[in-house]
Write an enzyme that holds these catalytic residues in place. Sequence first.
Site, PDB file in Angstrom:
ATOM      1  N   GLN A  52     -54.716 -19.438  92.400  1.00 52.50           N
ATOM      2  CA  GLN A  52     -54.778 -17.994  92.686  1.00 52.50           C
ATOM      3  C   GLN A  52     -55.041 -17.706  94.158  1.00 52.50           C
ATOM      4  OE1 GLN A  52     -58.393 -17.673  90.039  1.00 52.50           O
ATOM      5  NE2 GLN A  52     -59.016 -16.120  91.534  1.00 52.50           N
TER       6      GLN A  52
ATOM      7  N   CYS B 281     -57.680 -13.933  88.884  1.00 59.01           N
ATOM      8  CA  CYS B 281     -57.850 -14.874  87.772  1.00 59.01           C
ATOM      9  C   CYS B 281     -57.344 -14.290  86.466  1.00 59.01           C
ATOM     10  CB  CYS B 281     -59.310 -15.265  87.635  1.00 59.01           C
ATOM     11  SG  CYS B 281     -60.394 -13.852  87.379  1.00 59.01           S
TER      12      CYS B 281
ATOM     13  N   HIS C 159     -65.136 -14.313  85.638  1.00 59.22           N
ATOM     14  CA  HIS C 159     -63.937 -15.127  85.832  1.00 59.22           C
ATOM     15  C   HIS C 159     -63.154 -15.208  84.519  1.00 59.22           C
ATOM     16  CE1 HIS C 159     -61.372 -17.874  87.874  1.00 59.22           C
ATOM     17  NE2 HIS C 159     -61.740 -18.949  87.199  1.00 59.22           N
TER      18      HIS C 159
ATOM     19  N   ASN D 220     -57.914 -23.814  84.586  1.00 63.06           N
ATOM     20  CA  ASN D 220     -58.336 -22.883  85.616  1.00 63.06           C
ATOM     21  C   ASN D 220     -57.161 -22.591  86.558  1.00 63.06           C
ATOM     22  OD1 ASN D 220     -60.012 -21.233  87.093  1.00 63.06           O
ATOM     23  ND2 ASN D 220     -61.573 -22.797  87.488  1.00 63.06           N
TER      24      ASN D 220
END
Length: 349
Positions: free
Chosen positions: A143, A149, A284, A305
């Site tokens: 990102q 996110c 997040h 992630n």
Amino acid sequence: MAVASFLSLKPLVLLLGFLLCGLVPGVSSQDSPFLLAEFEKWISDHGRVYESDREKSERFSIFKANYEYIQEKNREPGLTYTLGLNEFADLTNDEFVARYTGALRPTDADATVPAEPFEFDNLRVPASIDWRTYGAVTPVKNQGSCGSCWAFSAVAAIEGAVKIKKGTLLSLSEQELVDCVTTCYKCQGGRADNAFQWVKTNGGITTEANYAYSATNGFCNANLISYHAASITGYAYVPSYNETALMYAVAMQPVSVSLDASSSSFQFYSGGIYTGPCDGTINHAVTFIGYGVDSKGMKYWILKNSWGTTWGATGYMYIQKDVYPEGTRGLCGLAIEPSYPIASSSASA
Ligand SMILES: *[C@@H]1O[C@H](CO)[C@@H](O)[C@H](O)[C@H]1NC(C)=O
């Protein structure tokens, strides 16, 4: 040869340490040559460029504090995970949280499309699953310095749902969501469920290649959003505070999960099963792409992630599952508000 080059480098490293030492307040002459050498190596590994000596010495102070934290944490007896120097090593924890997270709190929900009920097939819940082995997970993305996110979390979940229902894995566009989802705040944060609502209303989402990621607050490209490489028919929430329900959902498909990623241990996680410390303050969004149990019986979720492959276990985290009794928030709040997109095998596009 390795010995010879080590010997020839050592005076250089010591000299560098000595020269920079005067610029760095609070660094003892004993540890600075070694730490400065580590810092220089880290700078070259991560291609960092500092604008001034002053900035470099400020960043070195932060690097040193992070380095010492990592060393100390890794010595903790019984720790089931390890920390490492990664691309976040010259950032304070506050800077890290401000730049690389970006999920809004549950209370910020702003539904334009109602959620579908949570439905699962009880018979299909295996003891462990990893959607990577089914080819339902695209390579880890990054990102960058943008609180997007939520878009990465939503896109990874849509990519998985579409692959599972239609058989084709496509890399889809986060930038389209960053630019166009008016119920989110671009690089300043957002929610995966709002992104699902937008994709449904828009009739689909285009590919990463067609609408490329720029890590910036862009304008919505009205031409590009008419290309629908994949579509969803809706979305659903996993019942909150229930990791059993979350397991049923992840057994069906990758799921968007919001959690607290703000601790230094999360920032520098590099492998093993993460156990915190963290709390339930959501900041997040990630995607759970599986779960399992290790040889010692310790249960974990597999978290994809969006911080590139140099963070974590090549971009992934194994985070402890079922830490608290059912009815509570889960480690780092992971059970508070999971959601997933619904793809139909018959829907067009
Ligand atoms: C958790 O979810 C499962 C599956 O939906 C359900 O059977 C169970 O009763 C739930 N547990 C609680 C405490 O609500």
